[in-house]
Every structure is written in structure tokens, then in C-alpha cells.
Design an enzyme around this catalytic site. Structure first.
Site, PDB file in Angstrom:
ATOM      1  N   GLU A  13       0.806  -1.221   0.000  1.00  0.00           N
ATOM      2  CA  GLU A  13       0.000   0.000   0.000  1.00  0.00           C
ATOM      3  C   GLU A  13       0.840   1.273   0.000  1.00  0.00           C
ATOM      4  O   GLU A  13       0.305   2.360  -0.234  1.00  0.00           O
ATOM      5  CB  GLU A  13      -0.953  -0.006   1.201  1.00  0.00           C
ATOM      6  CG  GLU A  13      -2.000  -1.104   1.118  1.00  0.00           C
ATOM      7  CD  GLU A  13      -2.836  -1.242   2.371  1.00  0.00           C
ATOM      8  OE1 GLU A  13      -3.976  -1.717   2.268  1.00  0.00           O
ATOM      9  OE2 GLU A  13      -2.342  -0.888   3.467  1.00  0.00           O
ATOM     10  N   ASP A 200     -13.008  -5.864  -2.131  1.00  0.00           N
ATOM     11  CA  ASP A 200     -13.962  -6.966  -2.008  1.00  0.00           C
ATOM     12  C   ASP A 200     -15.279  -6.419  -1.480  1.00  0.00           C
ATOM     13  O   ASP A 200     -15.381  -5.243  -1.125  1.00  0.00           O
ATOM     14  CB  ASP A 200     -13.412  -8.053  -1.073  1.00  0.00           C
ATOM     15  CG  ASP A 200     -13.150  -7.527   0.328  1.00  0.00           C
ATOM     16  OD1 ASP A 200     -14.102  -7.487   1.131  1.00  0.00           O
ATOM     17  OD2 ASP A 200     -11.993  -7.144   0.626  1.00  0.00           O
TER      18      ASP A 200
END
Length: 234
Positions: A13, A200
Site C-alpha cells: 500500500e 472486495d
């Protein structure tokens, strides 16, 4: 030049931001590596906090105490809690709440931290405006939303748990660090923003979707974070 602190829970990230930095010095503290340098002509400290609220809170306090961070940006991925927010889209935090904080037995609503006035921690509105505009410019292929993010030390991959969080908090996304960063920043009077790209749907498909879409979601959040830093005043 004011210091901008950038936190990601995982190396993936933040690695894309580290690669763009210049004049880097690395400081190790609390088992974390703080990359201090110049990014987009701004003084920046980029760090992988590790996963979970405790890691995130400790990391935020170090950024403020040791590096004098005057702005905190948390970039990363999350599960969608809103049917309109699809995989790959971005959620910009309006406020954050800890969905696993439960002192109901003492008369507090779910999510309320005992003996604190704030129920949720509000992100800085000026940072929100910059982030939304930046996202539309660098990620035109996706949608950007502004809404509440619910954090907890739990990877949500159950429809029942997802439904409960939505019913209780009306959040747009769920993840494991943002509210802790928000709380630490709030206690120190430091403006902050949480950026989350959706990997998700936080339901029974979450485990498979996360693995499939993680890299693309991270790319969206990194692209946005870099443009946002470019657009911030030094």
C-alpha cells in the site's frame, strides 16, 4: 515546509510512494520503518504501520511526536458495505467509527468509546475536497464516494457480520486501521483523511475477491494519494 504523514497497513500500500521519494532517510521505531524525504516537492514521511488498530494508533502517534506531522493520510484497501460501491471504487472518509467497540453493558451505544465525547472521528473537510477532485482526475474509470468507514480488528467476510455493521453504523466500507488513526489524530488536533479503494464486498466472496482485486485497488489508492500530495499546499 509542513510534514505530511502517509500510512499504509501493508508494504504494497505504500511501496509505490516510497519509489517516488527523494532524499530519503529511514528511521526505525516500534518495529516500523519511517521513510522521511521529499515527494512531489513536499516533506513526507511514509510508513507501513502493520495491520490492526493498535499498530495504526502507535504509528500515528510516532508520526506526530517524532516527525511533527501536521497532516495524516491513510491509504489502503477495504471491503464495501454499500451496494453502490463496487470493487475498484474509492471511498473517502467523512468520519470513522470502531465497529468492534462494545460498551453497551455500561449504557453506551455500540461503537462509542467510553468516556469520550466523540462517537466518530471526522476527517478534515479540506482534505476531503482535494481527494475527491484528485480521484476524479487520476482515476476517471472508477467512482469516488464520500462516507463513513467502520474499522475493527476483523476481516469481514460474512454476510451476517456485514449486514450487522451496515445496520448499526451505515458505513460505506470496512477495514482494520482507519478509526484508530482518526482517533489518534483527533486527540492530537491533527487533520487527517482515510482513503480506501475497494478490494472486495465484505461478504462470503471476500476472501477470493480480495486476492484477485487487491493489486488493482492498491494502484487506485496510490495514484490518488500521490496526486493529493501534489495538490496540497507546502
Amino acid at each position: 515546509m509542513r510534514c505530511i504523514g502517509v500510512i499504509g497497513a501493508m508494504e504494497a500500500e505504500v511501496s509505490g510512494l516510497k519509489e517516488k521519494m527523494q532524499d530519503v532517510q529511514v528511521t526505525r521505531k516500534a518495529s516500523m520503518e519511517f521513510y522521511e524525504g521529499i515527494l512531489a516537492d513536499k516533506k513526507v514521511v511514509v510508513v507501513k504501520s502493520g495491520i490492526g488498530k493498535v499498530n495504526a494508533g502507535i504509528c500515528t502517534q510516532i508520526l506526530i511526536d517524532l516527525f511533527g506531522a501536521e497532516v495524516i493520510i491513510n491509504t489502503g484497501i477495504a471491503g464495501s458495505l454499500n451496494n453502490a460501491v463496487n470493487i475498484g471504487d474509492i471511498v473517502i472518509s467523512t468520519d470513522l467509527v470502531q465497529h468492534d467497540m462494545d460498551a453497551v453493558g455500561f449504557g453506551y451505544p455500540k461503537g462509542q468509546i467510553p468516556q469520550m465525547e466523540e462517537f466518530s472521528f471526522r476527517a478534515d473537510e479540506a482534505l476531503r475536497r482535494i481527494a475527491v477532485q484528485a480521484c476524479r482526475e487520476v482515476n476517471p474509470e472508477i467512482e469516488v464516494f464520500e462516507g463513513r468507514i467502520a474499522s475493527g480488528d476483523q476481516f469481514v467476510s460474512s454476510q451476517a457480520i456485514k449486514d450487522a455493521i451496515v445496520k448499526e453504523f451505515g458505513a460505506y466500507a470496512t477495514e482494520m486501521e482507519g478509526a484508530a488513526i482518526g482517533q489518534a489524530a483527533y486527540l492530537n488536533g491533527v487533520p487527517f483523511l482515510i482513503i480506501r479503494a475497494i478490494s472486495d464486498k465484505a461478504d462470503g466472496s471476500a476472501t477470493v475477491d480480495y486476492s484477485t482485486f487487491e493489486a488493482a485497488a492498491i494502484e487506485h489508492s496510490i495514484r490518488l494519494t500521490y496526486r493529493m500530495i501534489q495538490d496540497l499546499q507546502a
